[in-house]
Design a protein around this motif. Structure first.
Motif, PDB file in Angstrom:
ATOM      1  N   LYS A  97      45.941  35.934  45.047  1.00 22.98           N
ATOM      2  CA  LYS A  97      45.170  37.073  45.538  1.00 22.98           C
ATOM      3  C   LYS A  97      43.781  37.049  44.915  1.00 22.98           C
ATOM      4  CE  LYS A  97      44.913  42.061  45.706  1.00 22.98           C
ATOM      5  NZ  LYS A  97      45.174  43.259  44.970  1.00 22.98           N
ATOM      6  N   ILE A  98      42.772  37.092  45.748  1.00 26.00           N
ATOM      7  CA  ILE A  98      41.394  37.145  45.246  1.00 26.00           C
ATOM      8  C   ILE A  98      41.137  38.569  44.785  1.00 26.00           C
ATOM      9  CG2 ILE A  98      38.951  36.864  45.815  1.00 26.00           C
ATOM     10  CD1 ILE A  98      39.925  35.021  48.151  1.00 26.00           C
ATOM     11  N   GLU A  99      40.933  38.740  43.481  1.00 28.88           N
ATOM     12  CA  GLU A  99      40.619  40.066  42.953  1.00 28.88           C
ATOM     13  C   GLU A  99      39.118  40.312  42.978  1.00 28.88           C
ATOM     14  OE1 GLU A  99      42.486  40.574  39.099  1.00 28.88           O
ATOM     15  OE2 GLU A  99      44.363  41.150  40.088  1.00 28.88           O
ATOM     16  N   GLU A 100      38.354  39.263  42.754  1.00 31.08           N
ATOM     17  CA  GLU A 100      36.886  39.353  42.802  1.00 31.08           C
ATOM     18  C   GLU A 100      36.341  38.015  43.268  1.00 31.08           C
ATOM     19  OE1 GLU A 100      35.213  40.458  39.003  1.00 31.08           O
ATOM     20  OE2 GLU A 100      36.695  42.032  38.713  1.00 31.08           O
ATOM     21  N   LEU A 101      35.261  38.055  44.034  1.00 36.29           N
ATOM     22  CA  LEU A 101      34.571  36.852  44.460  1.00 36.29           C
ATOM     23  C   LEU A 101      33.111  37.190  44.690  1.00 36.29           C
ATOM     24  CD1 LEU A 101      34.554  33.877  45.367  1.00 36.29           C
ATOM     25  CD2 LEU A 101      35.222  34.672  47.655  1.00 36.29           C
ATOM     26  N   ASP A 102      32.230  36.514  43.973  1.00 39.06           N
ATOM     27  CA  ASP A 102      30.793  36.696  44.144  1.00 39.06           C
ATOM     28  C   ASP A 102      30.155  35.312  44.151  1.00 39.06           C
ATOM     29  OD1 ASP A 102      28.026  37.133  43.887  1.00 39.06           O
ATOM     30  OD2 ASP A 102      28.333  38.982  42.738  1.00 39.06           O
ATOM     31  N   LEU A 103      29.943  34.773  45.322  1.00 40.43           N
ATOM     32  CA  LEU A 103      29.400  33.426  45.433  1.00 40.43           C
ATOM     33  C   LEU A 103      27.970  33.330  44.917  1.00 40.43           C
ATOM     34  CD1 LEU A 103      30.892  32.397  48.890  1.00 40.43           C
ATOM     35  CD2 LEU A 103      31.635  31.660  46.617  1.00 40.43           C
ATOM     36  N   ARG A 109      37.821  35.965  40.352  1.00 39.24           N
ATOM     37  CA  ARG A 109      39.052  36.259  39.616  1.00 39.24           C
ATOM     38  C   ARG A 109      40.183  36.136  40.633  1.00 39.24           C
ATOM     39  NH1 ARG A 109      38.889  39.194  34.831  1.00 39.24           N
ATOM     40  NH2 ARG A 109      40.734  40.398  35.421  1.00 39.24           N
ATOM     41  N   VAL A 110      41.186  35.325  40.290  1.00 42.15           N
ATOM     42  CA  VAL A 110      42.310  35.091  41.190  1.00 42.15           C
ATOM     43  C   VAL A 110      43.605  35.414  40.456  1.00 42.15           C
ATOM     44  CG1 VAL A 110      43.556  33.391  42.579  1.00 42.15           C
ATOM     45  CG2 VAL A 110      41.049  33.286  42.423  1.00 42.15           C
ATOM     46  N   ARG A 111      44.370  36.284  41.058  1.00 48.76           N
ATOM     47  CA  ARG A 111      45.677  36.663  40.514  1.00 48.76           C
ATOM     48  C   ARG A 111      46.738  35.754  41.143  1.00 48.76           C
ATOM     49  NH1 ARG A 111      48.466  42.297  39.511  1.00 48.76           N
ATOM     50  NH2 ARG A 111      50.655  41.690  39.758  1.00 48.76           N
ATOM     51  N   LEU A 112      47.710  35.367  40.328  1.00 50.18           N
ATOM     52  CA  LEU A 112      48.814  34.544  40.824  1.00 50.18           C
ATOM     53  C   LEU A 112      50.139  35.218  40.489  1.00 50.18           C
ATOM     54  CD1 LEU A 112      50.165  32.004  41.962  1.00 50.18           C
ATOM     55  CD2 LEU A 112      49.792  30.914  39.728  1.00 50.18           C
ATOM     56  N   ASP A 113      50.894  35.527  41.521  1.00 52.96           N
ATOM     57  CA  ASP A 113      52.248  36.062  41.382  1.00 52.96           C
ATOM     58  C   ASP A 113      53.231  35.017  41.894  1.00 52.96           C
ATOM     59  OD1 ASP A 113      52.062  39.076  40.635  1.00 52.96           O
ATOM     60  OD2 ASP A 113      50.543  38.829  42.196  1.00 52.96           O
ATOM     61  N   THR A 133      43.997  25.294  37.944  1.00 58.96           N
ATOM     62  CA  THR A 133      42.693  25.700  37.410  1.00 58.96           C
ATOM     63  C   THR A 133      41.518  24.975  38.070  1.00 58.96           C
ATOM     64  OG1 THR A 133      43.824  26.152  35.329  1.00 58.96           O
ATOM     65  CG2 THR A 133      41.440  26.194  35.289  1.00 58.96           C
ATOM     66  N   GLY A 134      41.576  23.671  38.128  1.00 61.93           N
ATOM     67  CA  GLY A 134      40.485  22.916  38.738  1.00 61.93           C
ATOM     68  C   GLY A 134      40.321  23.194  40.221  1.00 61.93           C
ATOM     69  N   TRP A 135      41.416  23.659  40.855  1.00 65.08           N
ATOM     70  CA  TRP A 135      41.355  23.950  42.287  1.00 65.08           C
ATOM     71  C   TRP A 135      40.329  25.036  42.573  1.00 65.08           C
ATOM     72  CZ3 TRP A 135      47.099  24.343  44.311  1.00 65.08           C
ATOM     73  CH2 TRP A 135      47.793  23.178  43.967  1.00 65.08           C
ATOM     74  N   PHE A 136      40.275  26.050  41.716  1.00 63.50           N
ATOM     75  CA  PHE A 136      39.381  27.185  41.967  1.00 63.50           C
ATOM     76  C   PHE A 136      37.917  26.787  41.814  1.00 63.50           C
ATOM     77  CE2 PHE A 136      43.369  29.102  40.279  1.00 63.50           C
ATOM     78  CZ  PHE A 136      43.831  29.549  41.504  1.00 63.50           C
ATOM     79  N   ALA A 137      37.598  26.054  40.748  1.00 65.99           N
ATOM     80  CA  ALA A 137      36.210  25.614  40.556  1.00 65.99           C
ATOM     81  C   ALA A 137      35.805  24.629  41.653  1.00 65.99           C
ATOM     82  CB  ALA A 137      36.041  24.994  39.171  1.00 65.99           C
ATOM     83  N   PHE A 171      43.339  33.785  36.789  1.00 62.78           N
ATOM     84  CA  PHE A 171      42.352  32.725  36.649  1.00 62.78           C
ATOM     85  C   PHE A 171      40.961  33.321  36.828  1.00 62.78           C
ATOM     86  CE2 PHE A 171      46.246  30.818  38.021  1.00 62.78           C
ATOM     87  CZ  PHE A 171      46.324  29.614  37.332  1.00 62.78           C
ATOM     88  N   VAL A 172      40.008  32.822  36.044  1.00 59.51           N
ATOM     89  CA  VAL A 172      38.623  33.292  36.113  1.00 59.51           C
ATOM     90  C   VAL A 172      37.715  32.094  36.356  1.00 59.51           C
ATOM     91  CG1 VAL A 172      36.770  34.393  34.801  1.00 59.51           C
ATOM     92  CG2 VAL A 172      39.113  35.222  34.568  1.00 59.51           C
TER      93      VAL A 172
END
Length: 180
Positions: A97-103, A109-113, A133-137, A171-172
């Motif tokens: 779940k994307i909690e925050e995204l500012d391109l 910030r991505v939450r993982l359940d 982790t590397g997936w998000f960056a 994840f941040v």
């Protein structure tokens, strides 16, 4: 538990047996098979070294995935990242779940359940989701590149559902030169 097929367009080539979803060939393996292989490599290399290797490989793979999917679906920016999180969730890795995204700032910030890794590892009081982790960056950086931005990012897992007292992972993503 509700049981329904995810809305994934899966095509199987009758001559080669290759599975394709959207623009990319796919593999379909049982969770225990994948995680047991992951755990075996971790035992040999150590979690820290394995995490470094997976970060680089995951970054590259996410970049490629986002580039191909953006082209396939004619999407850009936040829509690409949302599509990526949706597809990861549909493929059994966990619910992202994307909690925050500012391109513009290069942050997320991505939450993982319900992490696939936590299901197998259990409560081991350490981070076990480092593969992601590397997936998000990689995803964010591909999107930034496509927008013409030279900003690059780094991702870190703040905590994991496998740690005592945690019911999800977080994840941040921040700019490369910022403190994570």
């Amino acid at each position: 538990m509700s049981k329904h097929a995810p809305e994934l367009p899966i095509e199987v080539d009758s001559e080669t047996g290759v599975w394709t979803t959207d623009a990319l060939p796919m593999l379909y393996v049982p969770r225990h098979f994948f995680v047991n292989n992951h755990m075996g490599i971790e035992e040999e290399l150590g979690a820290e070294r394995y995490a470094e290797i997976l970060y680089k490989a995951g970054y590259k793979s996410a970049w490629h995935w986002c580039e191909k999917e953006a082209e396939c679906h004619g999407i850009e920016g936040e829509a690409v990242f949302a599509h990526y999180m949706n597809r990861l969730s549909q493929r059994g890795w966990g619910l992202f779940k994307i909690e925050e995204l500012d391109l513009d700032k290069g942050t997320a910030r991505v939450r993982l359940d319900h992490s696939a890794f936590v299901y197998v590892y259990g409560k081991v009081n350490r981070k076990v989701d480092y593969m992601f982790t590397g997936w998000f960056a990689g995803a964010i950086d591909q999107i930034l590149q496509a927008r013409g931005s030279s900003l690059r990012t780094v991702a870190e897992q703040e905590y994991c559902e496998a740690e005592e007292g945690r019911d999800h992972g977080l994840f941040v993503v921040k700019p490369l030169n910022a403190e994570v």
